[in-house]
Design an enzyme around this catalytic site. Structure first.
Site, mmCIF file in Angstrom:
data_model
loop_
_atom_site.group_PDB
_atom_site.id
_atom_site.type_symbol
_atom_site.label_atom_id
_atom_site.label_comp_id
_atom_site.label_asym_id
_atom_site.label_seq_id
_atom_site.Cartn_x
_atom_site.Cartn_y
_atom_site.Cartn_z
ATOM 1 N N THR A 117 -6.764 -1.816 -7.426
ATOM 2 C CA THR A 117 -6.038 -1.198 -6.955
ATOM 3 C C THR A 117 -4.699 -2.395 -5.786
ATOM 4 O O THR A 117 -5.722 -3.073 -4.979
ATOM 5 C CB THR A 117 -6.817 0.278 -6.005
ATOM 6 O OG1 THR A 117 -6.035 0.659 -5.002
ATOM 7 C CG2 THR A 117 -8.124 -1.371 -5.303
ATOM 8 N N TYR A 141 -12.944 2.045 -0.346
ATOM 9 C CA TYR A 141 -12.675 1.873 -1.082
ATOM 10 C C TYR A 141 -11.715 0.692 -1.453
ATOM 11 O O TYR A 141 -12.192 0.265 -2.551
ATOM 12 C CB TYR A 141 -11.582 2.625 -1.753
ATOM 13 C CG TYR A 141 -10.482 2.843 -2.637
ATOM 14 C CD1 TYR A 141 -11.678 3.729 -3.873
ATOM 15 C CD2 TYR A 141 -9.434 2.793 -2.937
ATOM 16 C CE1 TYR A 141 -10.715 3.042 -5.385
ATOM 17 C CE2 TYR A 141 -8.792 3.113 -4.166
ATOM 18 C CZ TYR A 141 -9.834 2.938 -5.473
ATOM 19 O OH TYR A 141 -8.495 2.824 -6.554
#
Ligand code: UDP
Length: 327
Positions: A117, A141
């Site tokens: 990501t 995350y």
């Protein structure tokens, strides 16, 4: 047909990837816990229910299907949630991926495509981000995904596990044929929430912060159509099967849209104005995440044709009005 193990194949991106894999001549074997995925979304190959934390189950599945590659989507991915419960992210994403990677290596499956990501880059003062930008995540995350990237590099050195890492920017849109689409419970993502607000399923969209250092004060993101995104995975798989070196690729278009711009575009597509309120910032959100690289285009031959905001909203809106999975 070669089997490919798809973790998270019952989720939004994973289900689109299974469709693309099937069309490219592979058999996608979905491995999914159904904690956030949907059984109804598994339409293109066998389904094996299981958790990444269940090492024995993973080993059984590798032995049964002898996949030529793993495409690893399964992860928790919510910025808000990870700020509240970072342990959940380190356990599920990092410990779960370690199990998966070890099981792959133990079974001799040495091609690994990984969903990373742009959140691994963190907040970098409004710069565009390429694959060489420093990785300084500001939420658990992003940190968990960066750790898995490091893990893959270590396993390549020690065991020869070859990998393609894709750092996704924001993903939107849906299968134009309506077989699969975006559906989360609870929903936290901008585009589906905005469409809920458009057709009255929710009163209004809350904009998370209007005081960012951007032209209109709202956060800027780079949106990619889910079908373009999964096409890159097929190219990544072929890259590995052709024996090329492990590589990192950003998947973004280079165009940034603020939250307000996304709302305006959706008004233009649907002819309805999105009701919204201006709320406080969401903890963990970066000001601007825009991809500055053409590496995937130049090296993989990636050709993202559906990733205009208009097309993404058109496809998401069509899915939103017709298809849903059973709760
Ligand atoms: N966002 C928002 N209201 C919402 C959900 C999202 O303003 O109800 C904003 C969020 O702050 C971010 C952008 O929309 O700037 C995209 O958020 P999303 O959760 O869809 O994806 P993320 O960027 O977290 O991966």
């Amino acid at each position: 047909m070669s089997n490919v193990l798809v973790t998270g194949g019952a989720g939004y991106i994973g289900s689109h990837a299974c469709k693309a894999l099937r069309a490219a001549g592979y058999t996608p074997v979905t491995y999914d816990s159904l904690v956030t995925g949907w059984r109804d979304a598994v339409k293109f190959g066998p389904f094996e229910k299981g958790d990444l934390l269940d090492r024995a189950r993973l080993e059984t599945v590798f032995a049964q299907y002898e996949p030529v590659a793993v495409v690893h989507f399964a992860a928790l991915s919510l910025v808000g949630e990870c700020m509240q419960d970072p342990g959940l992210y380190w356990r599920n994403n990092v410990a779960g991926s370690l199990n998966l990677i070890e099981a792959a290596v133990a079974s001799g499956c040495m091609n690994f495509v990984f969903s990373s990501t742009c959140a691994t880059y963190g907040d970098q003062d409004n710069v565009v981000l390429d694959e060489n930008s420093p990785q300084q995540p500001i939420n658990a995350y992003g940190a968990s995904k960066r750790a898995i990237e490091d893990m893959l590099r270590d396993f390549e050195v020690a065991h020869g596990l070859r990998h393609v890492i894709f750092r996704y920017f924001n993903v939107a849109g849906a299968d134009p044929e309506g077989e699969v689409g975006e559906f989360h419970r609870p929903e936290t993502h901008l585009v589906p929430l905005m469409l809920d607000a458009l057709d009255g399923k929710r009163e209004a969209l809350a904009i998370f912060g209007t005081d960012y250092d951007t032209p209109d004060g709202t956060c800027i993101r780079d949106y990619v159509h889910v079908c373009d995104l999964v096409d890159a995975h097929i190219l990544g798989l072929k890259w590995l099967q052709d024996g090329k070196d492990s590589r990192v690729f950003n998947l973004g278009t280079g165009d940034g849209f603020s939250v307000l711009e996304v709302l305006e575009q959706s008004h233009a597509v649907t002819n309805r104005a999105v009701p919204y309120t201006e709320g406080p910032r969401r903890a963990g959100d970066c000001t601007k995440l825009v991809s500055g690289s053409q590496r995937a285009v130049k090296e993989l031959g990636w050709n993202p044709q559906r990733s205009t905001m208009k097309q993404m909203i058109t496809d998401a809106w069509r899915w939103h009005q017709s298809g849903h999975y059973e709760d």
